[in-house]
Design a protein around this motif. Sequence first.
Motif, PDB file in Angstrom:
ATOM      1  N   PHE A 157       0.837  -1.205   0.000  1.00  0.00           N
ATOM      2  CA  PHE A 157       0.000   0.000   0.000  1.00  0.00           C
ATOM      3  C   PHE A 157       0.869   1.252   0.000  1.00  0.00           C
ATOM      4  O   PHE A 157       0.665   2.165  -0.802  1.00  0.00           O
ATOM      5  N   ASN A 158       1.849   1.302   0.892  1.00  0.00           N
ATOM      6  CA  ASN A 158       2.687   2.490   1.008  1.00  0.00           C
ATOM      7  C   ASN A 158       3.528   2.715  -0.244  1.00  0.00           C
ATOM      8  O   ASN A 158       3.664   3.857  -0.716  1.00  0.00           O
ATOM      9  N   ASP A 159       4.092   1.644  -0.786  1.00  0.00           N
ATOM     10  CA  ASP A 159       4.930   1.789  -1.977  1.00  0.00           C
ATOM     11  C   ASP A 159       4.113   2.212  -3.191  1.00  0.00           C
ATOM     12  O   ASP A 159       4.561   3.000  -4.020  1.00  0.00           O
ATOM     13  N   THR A 160       2.901   1.680  -3.298  1.00  0.00           N
ATOM     14  CA  THR A 160       2.039   2.071  -4.407  1.00  0.00           C
ATOM     15  C   THR A 160       1.687   3.552  -4.312  1.00  0.00           C
ATOM     16  O   THR A 160       1.731   4.291  -5.309  1.00  0.00           O
ATOM     17  N   SER A 161       1.352   4.006  -3.117  1.00  0.00           N
ATOM     18  CA  SER A 161       1.027   5.417  -2.926  1.00  0.00           C
ATOM     19  C   SER A 161       2.229   6.302  -3.238  1.00  0.00           C
ATOM     20  O   SER A 161       2.106   7.350  -3.872  1.00  0.00           O
ATOM     21  N   ASN A 162       3.412   5.867  -2.815  1.00  0.00           N
ATOM     22  CA  ASN A 162       4.643   6.610  -3.122  1.00  0.00           C
ATOM     23  C   ASN A 162       4.854   6.737  -4.631  1.00  0.00           C
ATOM     24  O   ASN A 162       5.204   7.801  -5.151  1.00  0.00           O
ATOM     25  N   LEU A 163       4.648   5.653  -5.323  1.00  0.00           N
ATOM     26  CA  LEU A 163       4.951   5.627  -6.746  1.00  0.00           C
ATOM     27  C   LEU A 163       3.911   6.385  -7.578  1.00  0.00           C
ATOM     28  O   LEU A 163       4.225   6.904  -8.646  1.00  0.00           O
ATOM     29  N   ILE A 164       2.681   6.445  -7.090  1.00  0.00           N
ATOM     30  CA  ILE A 164       1.682   7.282  -7.767  1.00  0.00           C
ATOM     31  C   ILE A 164       2.081   8.749  -7.642  1.00  0.00           C
ATOM     32  O   ILE A 164       2.014   9.518  -8.613  1.00  0.00           O
ATOM     33  N   ALA A 165       2.513   9.134  -6.450  1.00  0.00           N
ATOM     34  CA  ALA A 165       2.992  10.508  -6.268  1.00  0.00           C
ATOM     35  C   ALA A 165       4.211  10.775  -7.151  1.00  0.00           C
ATOM     36  O   ALA A 165       4.370  11.873  -7.692  1.00  0.00           O
ATOM     37  N   THR A 166       5.053   9.762  -7.314  1.00  0.00           N
ATOM     38  CA  THR A 166       6.232   9.906  -8.167  1.00  0.00           C
ATOM     39  C   THR A 166       5.851  10.228  -9.605  1.00  0.00           C
ATOM     40  O   THR A 166       6.471  11.075 -10.258  1.00  0.00           O
ATOM     41  N   GLU A 167       4.811   9.561 -10.122  1.00  0.00           N
ATOM     42  CA  GLU A 167       4.388   9.809 -11.498  1.00  0.00           C
ATOM     43  C   GLU A 167       3.936  11.255 -11.692  1.00  0.00           C
ATOM     44  O   GLU A 167       4.093  11.832 -12.767  1.00  0.00           O
ATOM     45  N   ILE A 168       3.394  11.835 -10.626  1.00  0.00           N
ATOM     46  CA  ILE A 168       2.959  13.238 -10.701  1.00  0.00           C
ATOM     47  C   ILE A 168       4.162  14.170 -10.633  1.00  0.00           C
ATOM     48  O   ILE A 168       4.299  15.106 -11.425  1.00  0.00           O
ATOM     49  N   LEU A 169       5.072  13.888  -9.706  1.00  0.00           N
ATOM     50  CA  LEU A 169       6.191  14.797  -9.456  1.00  0.00           C
ATOM     51  C   LEU A 169       7.266  14.737 -10.534  1.00  0.00           C
ATOM     52  O   LEU A 169       8.051  15.676 -10.673  1.00  0.00           O
ATOM     53  N   ARG A 170       7.318  13.646 -11.293  1.00  0.00           N
ATOM     54  CA  ARG A 170       8.363  13.540 -12.304  1.00  0.00           C
ATOM     55  C   ARG A 170       8.071  14.419 -13.533  1.00  0.00           C
ATOM     56  O   ARG A 170       8.949  14.620 -14.370  1.00  0.00           O
ATOM     57  N   CYS A 171       6.865  14.941 -13.639  1.00  0.00           N
ATOM     58  CA  CYS A 171       6.507  15.793 -14.778  1.00  0.00           C
ATOM     59  C   CYS A 171       7.178  17.168 -14.633  1.00  0.00           C
ATOM     60  O   CYS A 171       7.081  17.799 -13.577  1.00  0.00           O
ATOM     61  N   ASP A 172       7.826  17.607 -15.690  1.00  0.00           N
ATOM     62  CA  ASP A 172       8.569  18.874 -15.640  1.00  0.00           C
ATOM     63  C   ASP A 172       7.675  20.102 -15.817  1.00  0.00           C
ATOM     64  O   ASP A 172       7.956  21.156 -15.267  1.00  0.00           O
ATOM     65  N   ASP A 173       6.608  19.963 -16.592  1.00  0.00           N
ATOM     66  CA  ASP A 173       5.778  21.136 -16.861  1.00  0.00           C
ATOM     67  C   ASP A 173       4.405  20.993 -16.220  1.00  0.00           C
ATOM     68  O   ASP A 173       3.927  19.890 -15.941  1.00  0.00           O
ATOM     69  N   LEU A 174       3.786  22.116 -16.003  1.00  0.00           N
ATOM     70  CA  LEU A 174       2.510  22.175 -15.288  1.00  0.00           C
ATOM     71  C   LEU A 174       1.410  21.420 -16.008  1.00  0.00           C
ATOM     72  O   LEU A 174       0.612  20.705 -15.383  1.00  0.00           O
ATOM     73  N   VAL A 175       1.316  21.574 -17.318  1.00  0.00           N
ATOM     74  CA  VAL A 175       0.246  20.930 -18.091  1.00  0.00           C
ATOM     75  C   VAL A 175       0.307  19.415 -17.957  1.00  0.00           C
ATOM     76  O   VAL A 175      -0.725  18.747 -17.784  1.00  0.00           O
ATOM     77  N   SER A 176       1.501  18.864 -18.004  1.00  0.00           N
ATOM     78  CA  SER A 176       1.659  17.404 -17.879  1.00  0.00           C
ATOM     79  C   SER A 176       1.249  16.925 -16.493  1.00  0.00           C
ATOM     80  O   SER A 176       0.607  15.873 -16.343  1.00  0.00           O
ATOM     81  N   ARG A 177       1.620  17.702 -15.457  1.00  0.00           N
ATOM     82  CA  ARG A 177       1.244  17.306 -14.094  1.00  0.00           C
ATOM     83  C   ARG A 177      -0.261  17.300 -13.914  1.00  0.00           C
ATOM     84  O   ARG A 177      -0.828  16.411 -13.274  1.00  0.00           O
ATOM     85  N   VAL A 178      -0.917  18.290 -14.468  1.00  0.00           N
ATOM     86  CA  VAL A 178      -2.387  18.350 -14.386  1.00  0.00           C
ATOM     87  C   VAL A 178      -2.994  17.124 -15.066  1.00  0.00           C
ATOM     88  O   VAL A 178      -3.921  16.499 -14.536  1.00  0.00           O
ATOM     89  N   ALA A 179      -2.471  16.777 -16.240  1.00  0.00           N
ATOM     90  CA  ALA A 179      -2.994  15.625 -16.982  1.00  0.00           C
ATOM     91  C   ALA A 179      -2.807  14.327 -16.204  1.00  0.00           C
ATOM     92  O   ALA A 179      -3.697  13.472 -16.161  1.00  0.00           O
ATOM     93  N   VAL A 180      -1.640  14.182 -15.556  1.00  0.00           N
ATOM     94  CA  VAL A 180      -1.364  12.965 -14.783  1.00  0.00           C
ATOM     95  C   VAL A 180      -2.274  12.882 -13.566  1.00  0.00           C
ATOM     96  O   VAL A 180      -2.820  11.815 -13.242  1.00  0.00           O
ATOM     97  N   ILE A 181      -2.473  13.999 -12.870  1.00  0.00           N
ATOM     98  CA  ILE A 181      -3.372  14.010 -11.702  1.00  0.00           C
ATOM     99  C   ILE A 181      -4.784  13.606 -12.120  1.00  0.00           C
ATOM    100  O   ILE A 181      -5.424  12.755 -11.483  1.00  0.00           O
ATOM    101  N   GLU A 182      -5.282  14.206 -13.201  1.00  0.00           N
ATOM    102  CA  GLU A 182      -6.648  13.911 -13.643  1.00  0.00           C
ATOM    103  C   GLU A 182      -6.781  12.458 -14.096  1.00  0.00           C
ATOM    104  O   GLU A 182      -7.831  11.842 -13.886  1.00  0.00           O
ATOM    105  N   LYS A 183      -5.711  11.925 -14.660  1.00  0.00           N
ATOM    106  CA  LYS A 183      -5.771  10.531 -15.089  1.00  0.00           C
ATOM    107  C   LYS A 183      -5.800   9.594 -13.887  1.00  0.00           C
ATOM    108  O   LYS A 183      -6.553   8.621 -13.860  1.00  0.00           O
ATOM    109  N   TRP A 184      -5.001   9.877 -12.851  1.00  0.00           N
ATOM    110  CA  TRP A 184      -5.010   9.021 -11.665  1.00  0.00           C
ATOM    111  C   TRP A 184      -6.349   9.118 -10.921  1.00  0.00           C
ATOM    112  O   TRP A 184      -6.812   8.128 -10.343  1.00  0.00           O
ATOM    113  N   VAL A 185      -6.962  10.284 -10.948  1.00  0.00           N
ATOM    114  CA  VAL A 185      -8.292  10.409 -10.336  1.00  0.00           C
ATOM    115  C   VAL A 185      -9.298   9.561 -11.106  1.00  0.00           C
ATOM    116  O   VAL A 185     -10.169   8.904 -10.507  1.00  0.00           O
TER     117      VAL A 185
END
Length: 344
Positions: A157-185
């Motif tokens: 559970f903890n590692d999965t949560s960490n890695l989901i956050a990683t997918e969001i934080l690894r995005c360099d630009d704002l638009v990509s981060r928004v897209a990743v957040i909306e996709k995980w939701v």
Amino acid sequence: FPTDQRNGDKEFVIRRAATNRVLNVLRHWVSKHFPDFESNNELKTKVIAFLEEVMHDPELLTQERKAAANIIRTLTQEDHSDNQITMEDVTQLVSQVGGGKAEPFESHSALEIAEQLTLLDHLVFKVIPYEEFFGQGWMKNDKNEKTPYIMRTTKHFNDTSNLIATEILRCDDLVSRVAVIEKWVAVADICRCLHNYNAVLEITSSLNRSSVFRLKKTWLKVSKQTKGLIDKLQKLVSSEGRFKNLREALKNCDPPCVPYLGMYLTDLAFIEEGTPNYTEDNLVNFSKMRMISHIIREIRQFQQTAYKIDLQPKSYSFTVPSCRWLHSCISTPVCCPGVPVPTG
């Protein structure tokens, strides 16, 4: 019974009632808790020997003989698996694809990610033996030895949560981060539809991590629809009122389902701490035992019903973060602390 036995032989009637009771207990034990016999060959051998001895009783009724024979047949069957994919199969798959080039996150649909995440969550959940739920072993100093499967589920559970956050934080630009957040939701909402409440909490907890939550500029760009969906999902798995909303959802859903294990562990700890094992008359507190049994029975119900989801190797090579936890013994997993943190 024959007339002379039915009217005159009280001992015969008592013996038949006792035999039926014993056979019913054994039938329930073997059918509902077969791992007890898989892990203890001596127990299995003794039960078979006992049933064979029972079948040699000349007074045994036909239905009793048939019941004993059915139990023996169940015990001696070689294959008791449900032909579902196992954790070992997934581990082997991850080791095979781990060295190849991972497909990008964007190339997989939210439905595909949700299905594979649900399949893996259930594989981790269903193998927890019921013995680990006794005695609060997960809270002891030697918890990794006493409750290894519960601890593995917690780490998953903890590692999965960490890695989901990683997918969001690894995005360099704002638009990509928004897209990743909306996709995980969107993935979380599909998991809700699949009754994978464990994944819903994995994803919502990752969104609440300080490293993600503080991205003010990013959250300003997230759509109102997505924010509303996040609120809905967070209320569903909220711990308020002893997980009132989650309990209601579990009550109304039909398996397969992956519940949040922490809710049940909290219940078991509350019962263990707040209720004595013995009454004031120094008798076994069966009321406490029934409460514990009720919780474990509910867990077992969800463990025994598998998802009919096919394993997708391409998804496991990258998009399902949990697989990197399985792959951690082969290569270094991506983790939040190692990711450059965006500022917006």
